[in-house]
Structures are given as C-alpha cells and as structure tokens.
Design a protein around this motif. Structure first.
Motif, PDB file in Angstrom:
ATOM      1  N   LYS A 136      -0.719   4.170  -5.920  1.00  0.00           N
ATOM      2  CA  LYS A 136       0.708   3.876  -6.105  1.00  0.00           C
ATOM      3  C   LYS A 136       1.525   4.765  -5.176  1.00  0.00           C
ATOM      4  O   LYS A 136       1.054   5.782  -4.679  1.00  0.00           O
ATOM      5  N   TYR A 155      -5.535  13.519  -5.880  1.00  0.00           N
ATOM      6  CA  TYR A 155      -5.818  13.635  -7.314  1.00  0.00           C
ATOM      7  C   TYR A 155      -6.940  14.650  -7.557  1.00  0.00           C
ATOM      8  O   TYR A 155      -6.804  15.555  -8.379  1.00  0.00           O
ATOM      9  N   ASP A 160      -2.802   6.337 -11.401  1.00  0.00           N
ATOM     10  CA  ASP A 160      -1.706   6.272 -10.433  1.00  0.00           C
ATOM     11  C   ASP A 160      -2.180   6.313  -8.983  1.00  0.00           C
ATOM     12  O   ASP A 160      -1.375   6.141  -8.063  1.00  0.00           O
ATOM     13  N   PHE A 173      -0.197   7.793  -3.158  1.00  0.00           N
ATOM     14  CA  PHE A 173      -0.969   8.841  -3.813  1.00  0.00           C
ATOM     15  C   PHE A 173      -2.454   8.515  -3.672  1.00  0.00           C
ATOM     16  O   PHE A 173      -2.910   7.447  -4.070  1.00  0.00           O
ATOM     17  N   PHE A 226       4.715   7.270  -4.442  1.00  0.00           N
ATOM     18  CA  PHE A 226       5.631   8.244  -5.041  1.00  0.00           C
ATOM     19  C   PHE A 226       6.367   8.943  -3.910  1.00  0.00           C
ATOM     20  O   PHE A 226       5.732   9.445  -2.980  1.00  0.00           O
ATOM     21  N   GLU A 257       6.745  10.685 -10.246  1.00  0.00           N
ATOM     22  CA  GLU A 257       5.567  11.484  -9.923  1.00  0.00           C
ATOM     23  C   GLU A 257       4.355  10.912 -10.649  1.00  0.00           C
ATOM     24  O   GLU A 257       4.483  10.240 -11.658  1.00  0.00           O
ATOM     25  N   TRP A 258       3.188  11.193 -10.107  1.00  0.00           N
ATOM     26  CA  TRP A 258       1.972  10.676 -10.718  1.00  0.00           C
ATOM     27  C   TRP A 258       1.630  11.504 -11.949  1.00  0.00           C
ATOM     28  O   TRP A 258       2.008  12.666 -12.058  1.00  0.00           O
TER      29      TRP A 258
END
Length: 58
Positions: free
Chosen positions: A29, A41, A26, A36, A31, A20-21
C-alpha cells in the motif's frame, strides 16, 4: 514498548489512524506517496525484536 506513537491516541486510549502502516497486511500500500515494502516491514520488526531481547534475558 509500543509500535504506535502514544501521542496519536485519543482520550480513551484508542489509536487514531494516520496515514501510516500498522501491520504486514499494509505491505504494497502507499503511505505518504511511497509504496510500503516487505523489506521496510521486516526491518522495523527486527528492530522491535532486538529492543526486546535484553528484557527477555532479565
């Protein structure tokens, strides 16, 4: 309040990283098979801020 699930901590309190971030670094990337995004975010961070605002007013 914590960004991370407390159930994922070991006996010494260290967070056991899962797939997980954990930070803005992250973004981009993958997941669980999904990239993500910055939008995800920002959405999550906004939820954290909105949850904290009532506590700051007290």
């Amino acid at each position: 309040m914590t960004n991370y699930n407390p159930q994922n901590r070991d006996a010494s309190g260290r967070y056991m990283l899962l797939n997980e971030w954990t930070s803005v670094s992250d973004v981009g990337k993958t997941f669980d098979g999904r990239v993500f995004s910055m939008a995800q975010y920002v959405e999550t961070e906004e939820k954290h801020i909105k949850a904290l605002i009532p506590q700051w007013r007290n």
